[in-house]
Design a protein around this motif. Structure first.
Motif, mmCIF file in Angstrom:
data_model
loop_
_atom_site.group_PDB
_atom_site.id
_atom_site.type_symbol
_atom_site.label_atom_id
_atom_site.label_comp_id
_atom_site.label_asym_id
_atom_site.label_seq_id
_atom_site.Cartn_x
_atom_site.Cartn_y
_atom_site.Cartn_z
ATOM 1 N N LEU A 96 19.072 -3.669 1.898
ATOM 2 C CA LEU A 96 20.176 -2.768 2.221
ATOM 3 C C LEU A 96 21.056 -3.328 3.336
ATOM 4 O O LEU A 96 22.243 -3.012 3.406
ATOM 5 C CB LEU A 96 19.617 -1.403 2.642
ATOM 6 N N ALA A 97 20.458 -4.130 4.231
ATOM 7 C CA ALA A 97 21.218 -4.722 5.348
ATOM 8 C C ALA A 97 20.674 -6.115 5.639
ATOM 9 O O ALA A 97 20.082 -6.356 6.693
ATOM 10 C CB ALA A 97 21.138 -3.824 6.578
ATOM 11 N N PRO A 98 20.833 -7.061 4.719
ATOM 12 C CA PRO A 98 20.199 -8.378 4.877
ATOM 13 C C PRO A 98 20.715 -9.171 6.066
ATOM 14 O O PRO A 98 20.004 -10.033 6.586
ATOM 15 C CB PRO A 98 20.531 -9.082 3.554
ATOM 16 N N LEU A 137 0.848 -1.192 0.000
ATOM 17 C CA LEU A 137 0.000 0.000 0.000
ATOM 18 C C LEU A 137 0.882 1.241 0.000
ATOM 19 O O LEU A 137 1.141 1.863 1.031
ATOM 20 C CB LEU A 137 -0.937 -0.005 1.205
ATOM 21 N N TYR A 138 1.366 1.587 -1.180
ATOM 22 C CA TYR A 138 2.182 2.795 -1.355
ATOM 23 C C TYR A 138 1.643 3.552 -2.557
ATOM 24 O O TYR A 138 1.084 2.961 -3.489
ATOM 25 C CB TYR A 138 3.656 2.431 -1.558
ATOM 26 N N TYR A 139 1.795 4.873 -2.517
ATOM 27 C CA TYR A 139 1.264 5.724 -3.587
ATOM 28 C C TYR A 139 2.382 6.515 -4.252
ATOM 29 O O TYR A 139 2.128 7.486 -4.962
ATOM 30 C CB TYR A 139 0.181 6.650 -3.017
ATOM 31 N N THR A 140 3.604 6.100 -4.026
ATOM 32 C CA THR A 140 4.766 6.680 -4.683
ATOM 33 C C THR A 140 4.893 6.064 -6.077
ATOM 34 O O THR A 140 4.314 5.005 -6.352
ATOM 35 C CB THR A 140 6.026 6.405 -3.851
ATOM 36 N N PRO A 141 5.653 6.701 -6.978
ATOM 37 C CA PRO A 141 5.759 6.172 -8.346
ATOM 38 C C PRO A 141 6.321 4.760 -8.431
ATOM 39 O O PRO A 141 5.996 4.001 -9.348
ATOM 40 C CB PRO A 141 6.688 7.184 -9.037
ATOM 41 N N SER A 142 7.168 4.385 -7.485
ATOM 42 C CA SER A 142 7.748 3.047 -7.503
ATOM 43 C C SER A 142 7.732 2.479 -6.090
ATOM 44 O O SER A 142 7.587 3.222 -5.114
ATOM 45 C CB SER A 142 9.189 3.094 -8.034
ATOM 46 N N PRO A 143 7.869 1.160 -5.963
ATOM 47 C CA PRO A 143 7.825 0.558 -4.623
ATOM 48 C C PRO A 143 8.938 1.092 -3.737
ATOM 49 O O PRO A 143 10.062 1.313 -4.207
ATOM 50 C CB PRO A 143 8.007 -0.939 -4.902
ATOM 51 N N PRO A 144 8.662 1.301 -2.465
ATOM 52 C CA PRO A 144 9.729 1.711 -1.544
ATOM 53 C C PRO A 144 10.774 0.610 -1.425
ATOM 54 O O PRO A 144 10.453 -0.576 -1.530
ATOM 55 C CB PRO A 144 8.998 1.905 -0.210
ATOM 56 N N PRO A 145 12.025 0.964 -1.225
ATOM 57 C CA PRO A 145 13.047 -0.069 -1.005
ATOM 58 C C PRO A 145 12.812 -0.780 0.318
ATOM 59 O O PRO A 145 12.151 -0.256 1.217
ATOM 60 C CB PRO A 145 14.364 0.737 -0.978
#
Length: 373
Positions: free
Chosen positions: A210-212, A197-205
């Motif tokens: 970034l730190a698996p 559920l995001y409304y930004t142009p692309s999925p959030p990272p």
């Protein structure tokens, strides 16, 4: 005789209390975050097929077919997944496993209400970092975040997209969080129940990308598939820790309901394949905009969310229960998300409701919010 002091964490949450009052008064319930529309048919059909086939205990780590489905999606091995009875249990198990007496966990404020009791029950102290609130909404102060970390800090808990603010963190912010965690030797708990559920142009990272080596991602089928009562959640994390987490949760609920796990495993693949999440986001975007524009038309200050199905707005001079009685609209007051000194007149609106419910809520609010009589 008395109960142990730890039971102070068990006081009744305002969320079910507000829902019960809303039902009794015939109010529009924009308080508790559960959808007013049914789950998708493909989920109901998948669960129906699972009944009679998956009716006994699942392993504490979860049904293999669900762990495999989640492993494919998150790009990990099935050993890196543990299924839980909802995200609430996932968070409880993680706090019990990662921190203990004398430790600290850093939490952003405003926060979802389970975080502080979970830290308390683990014997740890929650160190809060308050988001800045300006004309454009909520923002994370990275210097304040680093300043909150002490030699006793063992974990940092982030909710992204964030309940209650609707904030979506930028990639550079998450990179800074990951770098801070590495430098200070911290675990990262990334509560991502609203990841679709995001409304930004692309999925959030994702923090795990970034730190698996130190990130535990919490997810929820209930949020993704509009079925909050199913109580199927998960933890995705470094596989060397996951067997211990599975062992911890066998002393909580032991396992999530087997037929629901099986149904969710099938439904997650269908949802991705058939574009369900794209349609879900678009539907919520429309409802978000309807509510946001409606509140602004009433002369109220609202903060446009970039994720989740929650919106924060100011209703100066109102108290939640008085508003419920006068307007017959249930909202969650901002103080439910702050430990102390909350911003005055701040409320959380849940727009996971039908459009006609949102329109009725706006109509009722419009009749009372500009009159204190």
């Amino acid at each position: 005789m008395r109960l142990h002091p730890r039971t102070q964490a068990a006081k009744e949450s305002i969320f079910p209390k507000m829902s019960a009052l809303a039902a009794r008064l015939g109010a529009v319930n924009l308080g508790q975050g559960f959808p007013s529309t049914p789950p998708p048919a493909f989920l109901l059909e998948a669960v129906g097929r699972a009944l009679g086939r998956y009716d006994q205990y699942a392993p504490p780590a979860g049904l293999p077919l669900l762990r495999e489905a989640l492993a494919e999606e998150f790009g990990v091995e099935p050993e890196g997944v543990v299924v839980t009875s909802g995200a609430t249990e996932a968070l409880y198990v993680l706090l019990q496993s990662l921190v203990g007496p004398g430790d600290e966990v850093v939490v952003l404020e405003p926060f979802f209400d389970v975080y502080l009791p979970d830290a308390f029950l683990a014997g740890a102290e929650a160190r809060l970092v308050r988001l800045d609130l300006g004309e454009e909404g909520f923002r994370l102060d990275l210097k304040a975040l680093e300043g909150a970390v002490t030699e006793r800090t063992r974990a940092l808990l982030l909710n992204a997209p964030m309940n209650p603010t609707g904030l979506v963190f930028h990639e550079e912010e998450l990179k800074a969080v990951a770098e801070l965690a590495r430098r200070k030797g911290l675990f990262l708990i990334s509560d991502e129940v609203y990841d679709e559920l995001y409304y930004t142009p692309s999925p959030p990272p994702r923090l795990k990308d970034l730190a698996p080596e130190r990130t535990f991602t919490v997810g929820s089928a209930g949020k993704r598939l509009e079925a909050t009562g199913y109580r199927v959640g998960w933890i995705v994390g470094p596989k060397e820790y996951m067997g211990t987490l599975a062992g911890m949760r066998q002393w909580t609920s032991f396992s999530a309901p087997s037929p629901l796990q099986a149904g969710v495993a099938e439904a997650l693949r269908v949802a991705r394949r058939e574009g369900f999440y794209e349609a879900l986001r678009e539907g919520y975007r429309r409802r978000r905009d309807l509510l946001y524009e409606g509140l602004k038309a009433l002369g109220l200050k609202a903060f446009l969310p970039q994720g989740t199905y929650f919106l924060m707005a100011e209703l100066p001079g109102w108290e939640a229960f008085r508003l419920l009685e006068r307007a017959r609209v249930a909202l969650i007051p901002g103080e439910a998300f702050y430990r102390e000194d909350p911003p005055q007149g701040l409320f959380r609106f849940a727009f996971c409701k039908k459009e006609e419910e949102l329109e009725l809520a706006l109509e009722r609010l419009g009749a009372v919010v500009n009159s204190q009589a």
